[in-house]
Motif scaffolding. Sequence first.
Motif, PDB file in Angstrom:
ATOM      1  N   ASN A  28      86.440  70.599 -40.559  1.00  0.00           N
ATOM      2  CA  ASN A  28      87.648  70.266 -39.510  1.00  0.00           C
ATOM      3  C   ASN A  28      86.630  69.183 -38.605  1.00  0.00           C
ATOM      4  OD1 ASN A  28      88.836  70.139 -36.994  1.00  0.00           O
ATOM      5  ND2 ASN A  28      89.408  72.312 -36.826  1.00  0.00           N
ATOM      6  N   PRO A  29      87.371  68.100 -38.429  1.00  0.00           N
ATOM      7  CA  PRO A  29      86.550  67.097 -37.551  1.00  0.00           C
ATOM      8  C   PRO A  29      86.324  67.342 -36.167  1.00  0.00           C
ATOM      9  CG  PRO A  29      88.775  66.406 -38.218  1.00  0.00           C
ATOM     10  CD  PRO A  29      88.339  67.528 -39.101  1.00  0.00           C
ATOM     11  N   ARG A  30      87.207  68.236 -35.639  1.00  0.00           N
ATOM     12  CA  ARG A  30      87.065  68.532 -34.155  1.00  0.00           C
ATOM     13  C   ARG A  30      85.782  69.227 -33.912  1.00  0.00           C
ATOM     14  NH1 ARG A  30      93.024  70.565 -31.988  1.00  0.00           N
ATOM     15  NH2 ARG A  30      94.068  68.501 -32.732  1.00  0.00           N
ATOM     16  N   GLN A  31      85.231  69.922 -34.984  1.00  0.00           N
ATOM     17  CA  GLN A  31      84.042  70.616 -34.750  1.00  0.00           C
ATOM     18  C   GLN A  31      82.925  70.080 -35.198  1.00  0.00           C
ATOM     19  OE1 GLN A  31      84.410  73.623 -33.626  1.00  0.00           O
ATOM     20  NE2 GLN A  31      86.432  73.906 -34.045  1.00  0.00           N
ATOM     21  N   LEU A  64      86.757  60.553 -44.182  1.00  0.00           N
ATOM     22  CA  LEU A  64      88.015  61.194 -43.308  1.00  0.00           C
ATOM     23  C   LEU A  64      89.237  60.864 -44.245  1.00  0.00           C
ATOM     24  CD1 LEU A  64      88.675  62.763 -40.601  1.00  0.00           C
ATOM     25  CD2 LEU A  64      89.252  60.490 -39.779  1.00  0.00           C
ATOM     26  N   GLN A  65      89.903  61.965 -44.328  1.00  0.00           N
ATOM     27  CA  GLN A  65      91.122  61.885 -44.958  1.00  0.00           C
ATOM     28  C   GLN A  65      92.346  62.865 -44.536  1.00  0.00           C
ATOM     29  OE1 GLN A  65      89.785  62.684 -49.054  1.00  0.00           O
ATOM     30  NE2 GLN A  65      90.814  64.305 -48.905  1.00  0.00           N
ATOM     31  N   PRO A  66      93.704  62.634 -45.122  1.00  0.00           N
ATOM     32  CA  PRO A  66      94.655  63.494 -44.883  1.00  0.00           C
ATOM     33  C   PRO A  66      94.457  64.923 -45.525  1.00  0.00           C
ATOM     34  CG  PRO A  66      95.842  61.415 -45.376  1.00  0.00           C
ATOM     35  CD  PRO A  66      94.137  61.272 -45.691  1.00  0.00           C
ATOM     36  N   ALA A  67      94.524  66.118 -44.720  1.00  0.00           N
ATOM     37  CA  ALA A  67      94.134  67.247 -45.583  1.00  0.00           C
ATOM     38  C   ALA A  67      95.185  67.774 -46.514  1.00  0.00           C
ATOM     39  CB  ALA A  67      93.893  68.237 -44.655  1.00  0.00           C
ATOM     40  N   SER A  68      95.064  68.196 -47.629  1.00  0.00           N
ATOM     41  CA  SER A  68      96.167  68.828 -48.501  1.00  0.00           C
ATOM     42  C   SER A  68      96.952  69.933 -48.043  1.00  0.00           C
ATOM     43  CB  SER A  68      95.601  69.099 -49.926  1.00  0.00           C
ATOM     44  OG  SER A  68      94.719  70.289 -49.802  1.00  0.00           O
ATOM     45  N   ALA A  69      98.089  70.296 -48.481  1.00  0.00           N
ATOM     46  CA  ALA A  69      98.493  71.376 -48.064  1.00  0.00           C
ATOM     47  C   ALA A  69      97.866  72.846 -48.213  1.00  0.00           C
ATOM     48  CB  ALA A  69      99.946  71.745 -48.678  1.00  0.00           C
ATOM     49  N   ALA A  70      97.068  72.771 -49.170  1.00  0.00           N
ATOM     50  CA  ALA A  70      96.201  73.897 -49.662  1.00  0.00           C
ATOM     51  C   ALA A  70      94.952  74.142 -48.163  1.00  0.00           C
ATOM     52  CB  ALA A  70      95.612  73.932 -50.716  1.00  0.00           C
ATOM     53  N   ILE A  71      94.307  73.023 -48.075  1.00  0.00           N
ATOM     54  CA  ILE A  71      93.411  72.921 -47.033  1.00  0.00           C
ATOM     55  C   ILE A  71      93.849  73.289 -45.752  1.00  0.00           C
ATOM     56  CG2 ILE A  71      91.472  71.431 -46.144  1.00  0.00           C
ATOM     57  CD1 ILE A  71      90.710  72.412 -49.092  1.00  0.00           C
ATOM     58  N   CYS A  72      95.017  72.661 -45.520  1.00  0.00           N
ATOM     59  CA  CYS A  72      95.771  73.019 -44.101  1.00  0.00           C
ATOM     60  C   CYS A  72      95.831  74.593 -44.008  1.00  0.00           C
ATOM     61  CB  CYS A  72      96.977  72.289 -43.926  1.00  0.00           C
ATOM     62  SG  CYS A  72      96.761  70.391 -43.533  1.00  0.00           S
ATOM     63  N   ALA A  73      96.257  75.013 -45.279  1.00  0.00           N
ATOM     64  CA  ALA A  73      96.303  76.713 -45.295  1.00  0.00           C
ATOM     65  C   ALA A  73      95.152  77.288 -45.054  1.00  0.00           C
ATOM     66  CB  ALA A  73      97.403  76.859 -46.354  1.00  0.00           C
ATOM     67  N   ARG A  74      94.121  76.965 -45.760  1.00  0.00           N
ATOM     68  CA  ARG A  74      92.956  77.851 -45.511  1.00  0.00           C
ATOM     69  C   ARG A  74      92.254  77.731 -44.146  1.00  0.00           C
ATOM     70  NH1 ARG A  74      91.359  79.734 -50.386  1.00  0.00           N
ATOM     71  NH2 ARG A  74      92.361  78.824 -52.406  1.00  0.00           N
ATOM     72  N   GLN A 128      93.908  77.003 -41.533  1.00  0.00           N
ATOM     73  CA  GLN A 128      94.901  76.996 -40.430  1.00  0.00           C
ATOM     74  C   GLN A 128      95.141  75.617 -39.636  1.00  0.00           C
ATOM     75  OE1 GLN A 128      93.981  80.695 -38.196  1.00  0.00           O
ATOM     76  NE2 GLN A 128      93.858  81.830 -40.240  1.00  0.00           N
ATOM     77  N   LEU A 129      95.275  74.521 -40.319  1.00  0.00           N
ATOM     78  CA  LEU A 129      95.631  73.409 -39.449  1.00  0.00           C
ATOM     79  C   LEU A 129      96.910  72.938 -39.647  1.00  0.00           C
ATOM     80  CD1 LEU A 129      92.499  71.217 -41.118  1.00  0.00           C
ATOM     81  CD2 LEU A 129      92.786  72.538 -38.654  1.00  0.00           C
ATOM     82  N   PRO A 130      97.478  72.274 -38.637  1.00  0.00           N
ATOM     83  CA  PRO A 130      99.014  71.941 -38.745  1.00  0.00           C
ATOM     84  C   PRO A 130      98.943  70.857 -39.579  1.00  0.00           C
ATOM     85  CG  PRO A 130      97.839  70.901 -36.843  1.00  0.00           C
ATOM     86  CD  PRO A 130      96.794  71.869 -37.252  1.00  0.00           C
ATOM     87  N   ALA A 131     100.391  70.364 -40.195  1.00  0.00           N
ATOM     88  CA  ALA A 131     100.515  69.391 -41.143  1.00  0.00           C
ATOM     89  C   ALA A 131     100.105  68.111 -40.565  1.00  0.00           C
ATOM     90  CB  ALA A 131     102.358  69.507 -41.233  1.00  0.00           C
ATOM     91  N   LEU A 132      99.795  67.148 -41.512  1.00  0.00           N
ATOM     92  CA  LEU A 132      99.265  65.989 -41.385  1.00  0.00           C
ATOM     93  C   LEU A 132      97.839  65.980 -40.678  1.00  0.00           C
ATOM     94  CD1 LEU A 132     102.635  64.299 -40.505  1.00  0.00           C
ATOM     95  CD2 LEU A 132     101.564  64.508 -42.747  1.00  0.00           C
ATOM     96  N   SER A 133      97.297  66.928 -40.840  1.00  0.00           N
ATOM     97  CA  SER A 133      96.062  66.894 -40.276  1.00  0.00           C
ATOM     98  C   SER A 133      95.047  66.236 -40.937  1.00  0.00           C
ATOM     99  CB  SER A 133      95.281  68.400 -40.176  1.00  0.00           C
ATOM    100  OG  SER A 133      96.026  69.052 -38.894  1.00  0.00           O
ATOM    101  N   SER A 134      93.822  65.713 -40.307  1.00  0.00           N
ATOM    102  CA  SER A 134      92.848  65.064 -41.039  1.00  0.00           C
ATOM    103  C   SER A 134      91.517  65.981 -41.121  1.00  0.00           C
ATOM    104  CB  SER A 134      92.340  63.773 -40.257  1.00  0.00           C
ATOM    105  OG  SER A 134      93.239  62.942 -40.364  1.00  0.00           O
ATOM    106  N   VAL A 135      90.926  65.771 -42.319  1.00  0.00           N
ATOM    107  CA  VAL A 135      89.689  66.581 -42.611  1.00  0.00           C
ATOM    108  C   VAL A 135      88.564  65.526 -43.070  1.00  0.00           C
ATOM    109  CG1 VAL A 135      90.764  68.711 -42.998  1.00  0.00           C
ATOM    110  CG2 VAL A 135      90.342  67.004 -44.829  1.00  0.00           C
ATOM    111  N   VAL A 136      87.308  65.928 -42.760  1.00  0.00           N
ATOM    112  CA  VAL A 136      86.186  65.358 -43.619  1.00  0.00           C
ATOM    113  C   VAL A 136      85.997  65.727 -44.772  1.00  0.00           C
ATOM    114  CG1 VAL A 136      83.943  64.756 -43.315  1.00  0.00           C
ATOM    115  CG2 VAL A 136      85.117  64.762 -41.466  1.00  0.00           C
ATOM    116  N   ARG A 137      85.869  64.996 -45.853  1.00  0.00           N
ATOM    117  CA  ARG A 137      85.863  65.513 -47.371  1.00  0.00           C
ATOM    118  C   ARG A 137      84.467  64.954 -47.709  1.00  0.00           C
ATOM    119  NH1 ARG A 137      87.425  63.258 -52.642  1.00  0.00           N
ATOM    120  NH2 ARG A 137      87.777  65.112 -53.920  1.00  0.00           N
TER     121      ARG A 137
END
Length: 237
Positions: free
Chosen positions: A147-150, A106-116, A118-127
Amino acid sequence: MQSTPPRAVTAICHALQEQIEHGLLAPGGKLPAERQLSEVFATTRITLREALLQLEAQGLIYREERRGWFVASQRLSYDLIERSHFHAMVRAQGRVASTELLSARLQPASAAICARLQLPALSSVVRICRLRRIDGRAVLYAEHYLNPRQFPGILDQNLGQSLTEVYARVYGIGYGQVCFEILPTALPLEAAAPLKVSTGSPGLQITRVNSDQHGRLIDCDLEYWRHDAICIRAHAG
């Protein structure tokens, strides 16, 4: 400075291509060392290397760092329309697929991944980073951003298998709409190293943004393919 003789390069290319097309140099087989090939064709290493690079650009041969040159196997047919995953696609074409898990966290999402996604700023993603092979040859480095929520608890699953099958079996999630972007690229270090090529080698980047059967954005895949390993197809009805 004298340029490489074009006729000599063309002659070497034709000779090696003929050997490959007639099966004398088999797919996956290793070519003799460059010094030996230079002696066979009575030419310089510079002229030989130019011929080898041309054959590599055509997808007939490939080079692995510190291992030498090899004859390329048939390209995998990658159908953008067909809903299939890597292992099933490879098996359907009579080949053997394997996946190696390189990392998952689990890590902070880059701006590009947030955009793709549609996550808010400073979101986390599973990489999830994986290396995929066809008939034992590394052809694909993939980064999956989920998206870790899913996918609660996804890091506890066996991530060396098909994520498509994990999604369906564990979470009841299937793919709906898929958006593709395909670009020729120079392979970055993180992809080049596991693929055993030099950083900056030619490759193909396929970006997939996936929605589930309910239209929710669930993940984004960044795939880095060796350029000689894949043929993109799309059969629309």
